[in-house]
Design a protein around this motif. Sequence first.
Motif, PDB file in Angstrom:
ATOM      1  N   PRO A 194       5.266   5.604  -5.799  1.00 38.78           N
ATOM      2  CA  PRO A 194       6.165   4.394  -6.743  1.00 38.78           C
ATOM      3  C   PRO A 194       7.476   4.834  -5.781  1.00 38.78           C
ATOM      4  CG  PRO A 194       6.045   7.034  -7.839  1.00 38.78           C
ATOM      5  CD  PRO A 194       5.086   7.224  -6.479  1.00 38.78           C
ATOM      6  N   LEU A 195       8.077   5.121  -5.305  1.00 38.54           N
ATOM      7  CA  LEU A 195       8.907   4.826  -4.369  1.00 38.54           C
ATOM      8  C   LEU A 195       9.208   4.408  -3.054  1.00 38.54           C
ATOM      9  CD1 LEU A 195      11.656   6.906  -6.157  1.00 38.54           C
ATOM     10  CD2 LEU A 195      11.710   4.205  -6.037  1.00 38.54           C
ATOM     11  N   GLY A 196       7.912   3.976  -2.778  1.00 34.61           N
ATOM     12  CA  GLY A 196       7.039   3.469  -1.244  1.00 34.61           C
ATOM     13  C   GLY A 196       7.802   2.765  -0.437  1.00 34.61           C
ATOM     14  N   ARG A 197       7.746   1.470  -1.108  1.00 30.15           N
ATOM     15  CA  ARG A 197       7.977   0.600  -1.018  1.00 30.15           C
ATOM     16  C   ARG A 197       9.854   0.809  -0.387  1.00 30.15           C
ATOM     17  NH1 ARG A 197       6.207  -4.844  -3.987  1.00 30.15           N
ATOM     18  NH2 ARG A 197       7.246  -3.303  -5.863  1.00 30.15           N
ATOM     19  N   GLU A 198      10.755   1.118  -1.173  1.00 23.33           N
ATOM     20  CA  GLU A 198      12.271   1.279  -0.613  1.00 23.33           C
ATOM     21  C   GLU A 198      12.308   2.491   0.203  1.00 23.33           C
ATOM     22  OE1 GLU A 198      10.429   1.755  -4.167  1.00 23.33           O
ATOM     23  OE2 GLU A 198      11.932  -0.201  -4.756  1.00 23.33           O
TER      24      GLU A 198
ATOM     25  N   ALA B 246       1.079  -1.469  -0.024  1.00 24.06           N
ATOM     26  CA  ALA B 246       0.220   0.350  -0.175  1.00 24.06           C
ATOM     27  C   ALA B 246       0.054   1.381   0.277  1.00 24.06           C
ATOM     28  CB  ALA B 246      -1.047   0.225   1.162  1.00 24.06           C
ATOM     29  N   LEU B 247       2.343   1.286   0.544  1.00 21.90           N
ATOM     30  CA  LEU B 247       3.255   2.692   0.710  1.00 21.90           C
ATOM     31  C   LEU B 247       3.407   2.560  -1.500  1.00 21.90           C
ATOM     32  CD1 LEU B 247       5.962   1.485   2.791  1.00 21.90           C
ATOM     33  CD2 LEU B 247       4.044   3.431   3.455  1.00 21.90           C
ATOM     34  N   GLN B 248       3.297   2.328  -1.713  1.00 17.58           N
ATOM     35  CA  GLN B 248       4.057   2.532  -3.371  1.00 17.58           C
ATOM     36  C   GLN B 248       2.918   2.017  -4.477  1.00 17.58           C
ATOM     37  OE1 GLN B 248       5.353  -1.601  -5.129  1.00 17.58           O
ATOM     38  NE2 GLN B 248       6.099   0.181  -6.701  1.00 17.58           N
ATOM     39  N   ALA B 249       1.130   2.090  -3.498  1.00 17.33           N
ATOM     40  CA  ALA B 249       0.618   2.864  -3.954  1.00 17.33           C
ATOM     41  C   ALA B 249      -0.387   4.381  -4.312  1.00 17.33           C
ATOM     42  CB  ALA B 249      -0.739   2.324  -3.861  1.00 17.33           C
ATOM     43  N   ILE B 250       0.856   4.831  -2.583  1.00 18.39           N
ATOM     44  CA  ILE B 250       0.827   6.073  -2.608  1.00 18.39           C
ATOM     45  C   ILE B 250       2.102   6.891  -3.448  1.00 18.39           C
ATOM     46  CG2 ILE B 250       1.178   7.987  -1.068  1.00 18.39           C
ATOM     47  CD1 ILE B 250      -0.844   6.459   0.808  1.00 18.39           C
TER      48      ILE B 250
ATOM     49  N   LYS C  21      -4.269   0.373  -6.441  1.00 19.75           N
ATOM     50  CA  LYS C  21      -2.726  -0.626  -6.563  1.00 19.75           C
ATOM     51  C   LYS C  21      -1.665  -0.654  -7.230  1.00 19.75           C
ATOM     52  CE  LYS C  21      -3.025  -5.350  -4.035  1.00 19.75           C
ATOM     53  NZ  LYS C  21      -3.086  -6.784  -4.652  1.00 19.75           N
ATOM     54  N   PRO C  22      -0.581  -1.239  -6.606  1.00 15.37           N
ATOM     55  CA  PRO C  22       0.689  -0.320  -8.059  1.00 15.37           C
ATOM     56  C   PRO C  22       0.844  -2.181  -8.688  1.00 15.37           C
ATOM     57  CG  PRO C  22       1.424  -1.065  -5.641  1.00 15.37           C
ATOM     58  CD  PRO C  22       0.201  -1.007  -5.313  1.00 15.37           C
ATOM     59  N   CYS C  23       1.090  -2.286  -9.397  1.00 10.13           N
ATOM     60  CA  CYS C  23       2.119  -3.523 -10.292  1.00 10.13           C
ATOM     61  C   CYS C  23       1.079  -4.407 -11.058  1.00 10.13           C
ATOM     62  CB  CYS C  23       2.986  -4.310  -9.541  1.00 10.13           C
ATOM     63  SG  CYS C  23       3.962  -3.326  -9.028  1.00 10.13           S
ATOM     64  N   VAL C  24      -0.567  -4.189 -10.785  1.00 13.31           N
ATOM     65  CA  VAL C  24      -1.282  -5.099 -11.143  1.00 13.31           C
ATOM     66  C   VAL C  24      -1.379  -5.486 -13.082  1.00 13.31           C
ATOM     67  CG1 VAL C  24      -3.155  -4.420  -9.669  1.00 13.31           C
ATOM     68  CG2 VAL C  24      -3.234  -2.954 -11.275  1.00 13.31           C
ATOM     69  N   ASP C  25      -0.759  -5.035 -13.751  1.00 14.60           N
ATOM     70  CA  ASP C  25      -0.524  -5.042 -14.840  1.00 14.60           C
ATOM     71  C   ASP C  25       0.957  -6.258 -15.269  1.00 14.60           C
ATOM     72  OD1 ASP C  25       0.264  -3.221 -14.801  1.00 14.60           O
ATOM     73  OD2 ASP C  25      -0.298  -1.454 -16.899  1.00 14.60           O
ATOM     74  N   GLU C  26       1.499  -6.268 -14.167  1.00  6.77           N
ATOM     75  CA  GLU C  26       2.563  -6.688 -14.781  1.00  6.77           C
ATOM     76  C   GLU C  26       3.140  -8.769 -14.251  1.00  6.77           C
ATOM     77  OE1 GLU C  26       5.842  -4.994 -12.188  1.00  6.77           O
ATOM     78  OE2 GLU C  26       6.394  -3.275 -12.911  1.00  6.77           O
TER      79      GLU C  26
ATOM     80  N   PRO D  14       4.591 -11.664 -12.858  1.00  7.99           N
ATOM     81  CA  PRO D  14       5.774 -12.077 -12.266  1.00  7.99           C
ATOM     82  C   PRO D  14       7.511 -11.965 -12.884  1.00  7.99           C
ATOM     83  CG  PRO D  14       4.630 -13.466 -11.943  1.00  7.99           C
ATOM     84  CD  PRO D  14       4.042 -12.461 -13.064  1.00  7.99           C
ATOM     85  N   ALA D  15       7.808 -11.688 -13.892  1.00  2.75           N
ATOM     86  CA  ALA D  15       9.160 -12.474 -14.361  1.00  2.75           C
ATOM     87  C   ALA D  15       9.747 -11.156 -14.398  1.00  2.75           C
ATOM     88  CB  ALA D  15       9.402 -13.026 -15.433  1.00  2.75           C
ATOM     89  N   GLN D  16       8.529  -9.594 -14.746  1.00  2.00           N
ATOM     90  CA  GLN D  16       8.687  -7.952 -14.651  1.00  2.00           C
ATOM     91  C   GLN D  16       8.304  -8.032 -13.721  1.00  2.00           C
ATOM     92  OE1 GLN D  16       5.092  -7.839 -16.725  1.00  2.00           O
ATOM     93  NE2 GLN D  16       6.034  -6.537 -18.169  1.00  2.00           N
ATOM     94  N   CYS D  17       7.951  -8.191 -12.231  1.00  2.00           N
ATOM     95  CA  CYS D  17       8.474  -7.102 -11.076  1.00  2.00           C
ATOM     96  C   CYS D  17       9.120  -8.155 -10.798  1.00  2.00           C
ATOM     97  CB  CYS D  17       7.164  -8.220 -10.671  1.00  2.00           C
ATOM     98  SG  CYS D  17       7.331  -7.539  -8.790  1.00  2.00           S
ATOM     99  N   LYS D  18      10.065  -8.808 -10.995  1.00  3.39           N
ATOM    100  CA  LYS D  18      11.737  -9.302  -9.978  1.00  3.39           C
ATOM    101  C   LYS D  18      12.584  -8.125 -11.026  1.00  3.39           C
ATOM    102  CE  LYS D  18      14.711 -12.375  -9.866  1.00  3.39           C
ATOM    103  NZ  LYS D  18      15.804 -12.152 -10.800  1.00  3.39           N
ATOM    104  N   GLY D  19      12.856  -8.573 -11.571  1.00  6.88           N
ATOM    105  CA  GLY D  19      13.669  -7.449 -12.579  1.00  6.88           C
ATOM    106  C   GLY D  19      13.890  -5.934 -12.104  1.00  6.88           C
ATOM    107  N   CYS D  20      12.571  -5.380 -11.926  1.00  6.93           N
ATOM    108  CA  CYS D  20      11.902  -4.147 -11.147  1.00  6.93           C
ATOM    109  C   CYS D  20      12.286  -3.922 -10.144  1.00  6.93           C
ATOM    110  CB  CYS D  20      10.643  -4.188 -11.665  1.00  6.93           C
ATOM    111  SG  CYS D  20       9.451  -2.562 -10.393  1.00  6.93           S
ATOM    112  N   LEU D  21      12.342  -5.316  -8.834  1.00 13.07           N
ATOM    113  CA  LEU D  21      12.701  -5.360  -7.822  1.00 13.07           C
ATOM    114  C   LEU D  21      14.150  -5.055  -7.273  1.00 13.07           C
ATOM    115  CD1 LEU D  21       9.968  -7.012  -5.949  1.00 13.07           C
ATOM    116  CD2 LEU D  21      10.458  -4.609  -4.975  1.00 13.07           C
ATOM    117  N   ASP D  22      14.981  -6.005  -7.773  1.00 13.67           N
ATOM    118  CA  ASP D  22      16.529  -6.342  -7.592  1.00 13.67           C
ATOM    119  C   ASP D  22      16.936  -4.561  -8.019  1.00 13.67           C
ATOM    120  OD1 ASP D  22      16.848  -8.510  -7.688  1.00 13.67           O
ATOM    121  OD2 ASP D  22      17.264  -8.958 -10.001  1.00 13.67           O
ATOM    122  N   ALA D  23      16.831  -3.735  -8.814  1.00  9.28           N
ATOM    123  CA  ALA D  23      17.328  -2.321  -9.086  1.00  9.28           C
ATOM    124  C   ALA D  23      16.315  -1.501  -7.834  1.00  9.28           C
ATOM    125  CB  ALA D  23      16.123  -1.804 -10.171  1.00  9.28           C
ATOM    126  N   ARG D  24      15.114  -1.695  -7.305  1.00  7.49           N
ATOM    127  CA  ARG D  24      14.424  -1.060  -6.599  1.00  7.49           C
ATOM    128  C   ARG D  24      15.056  -0.688  -4.638  1.00  7.49           C
ATOM    129  NH1 ARG D  24       9.232   1.356  -6.574  1.00  7.49           N
ATOM    130  NH2 ARG D  24       8.507   0.783  -8.587  1.00  7.49           N
TER     131      ARG D  24
END
Length: 374
Positions: A298-302, A292-296, A331-336, A338-348
Amino acid sequence: MWYFYSTNLSMTMGNISSILEQSSFSHSDLEQLLQYEGDEKLLLFRKGGDVKEMFVGNKVYFRGLIEFSNVCDKDCYYCGIRRSNLSVRRYNLTDSEILDAARFADENKFGSVVLQSGENSSQTFADRIGNLITQIKQLSNGRLGITLSVGEQTELVYRRWFEAGAHRYLLRIETTNPLLYRKIHPNDRLHNFSNRLDCLHSLKAIGYQTGTGVMIGLPFQTVSDLANDLLFFQQFGIDMVGMGPYIEHSETPLYAFRHELLPIQERFDLSLKMIAVLRILMKDINIAAATALQAIDPLGREKGIKVGANIIMPNITPGLYRNDYSLYENKPCVDEEPAQCKGCLDARIALANGEIGYGEWGDSIHFVNSKKKG
Ligand code: SAM
């Protein structure tokens, strides 16, 4: 109208420094910490990050989140998948879809999965979860840790799932103020504060790493409530916490109170303060940076990771269903996928100076220590 105390806190950096140096914190200390702004707030955030580094290190552990069904017996006034919301397209992943998602988590060294769904207390559901736990353990050769987040169940069912191999359970108390709990839920057997509390006690007694959490910025909630929530986590001896901002959903009864809410950015900030203060209060627990942090932001979880959180729950539900697990709006990332999601998190995570604990369970140190103490 937001129900915060209107005290004008003209405190100096000296005040906050002396509070932060204490080894124990009163209700009023916690209230003060939650209300700091400006430089004091930044100091609080920095302290949360420092305490995290010192006690649990800079590793961030993944819990691959499988939101396997949005079918729910409950009717919580804040939740988009509540039973009475007839515009939700209900889904229930097949066992093989769930196992595929778990395989993805294992192959990508996520270390753990979380099985989450709406609430269901039938025997068929209990049997199904029991079988899924066994199969996830088998397909990963015991490598994957399993967290469950499927609501209130009987002690017998919790025990059965624990014996099958689940070892963590997340059940948010939502708020520890029983009167507020009553305001945000229907007043019936299915939505009973004492029952939810009893469930947490059962989970702990059985031997689960027990997790709970609250929503932050609910209508009618005060800063005193939030300070009490923090003290509850401490007194209960909780092992893990997942808490995040309340985000209104237009198809829920609480939406009627949207004008009384703290502005969304302030709810976000308050959530970061809750994470930082909790880290200072309970140094060795696991704290999740809520989606939910990221819903507000884009860098909420970080940002959550920077101020004290050490767990992230990347969504590995097949993309097709993500839109339908809409607890709140945006809610974030609803259209991704799982593989896209992982690549994105590494960088984040690298952005937040964290290192991902690939292939590790990342159990709560608090849990491990309290077991040693017996
Ligand atoms: N049924 C399980 C349970 O009750 O624990 C797990 C699923 S439940 C949908 C997961 C969590 O979503 C809840 O514990 C609640 O804190 C959160 N949630 C629901 N609606 C929300 C909202 N509008 N804003 C923020 N969080 C919300």
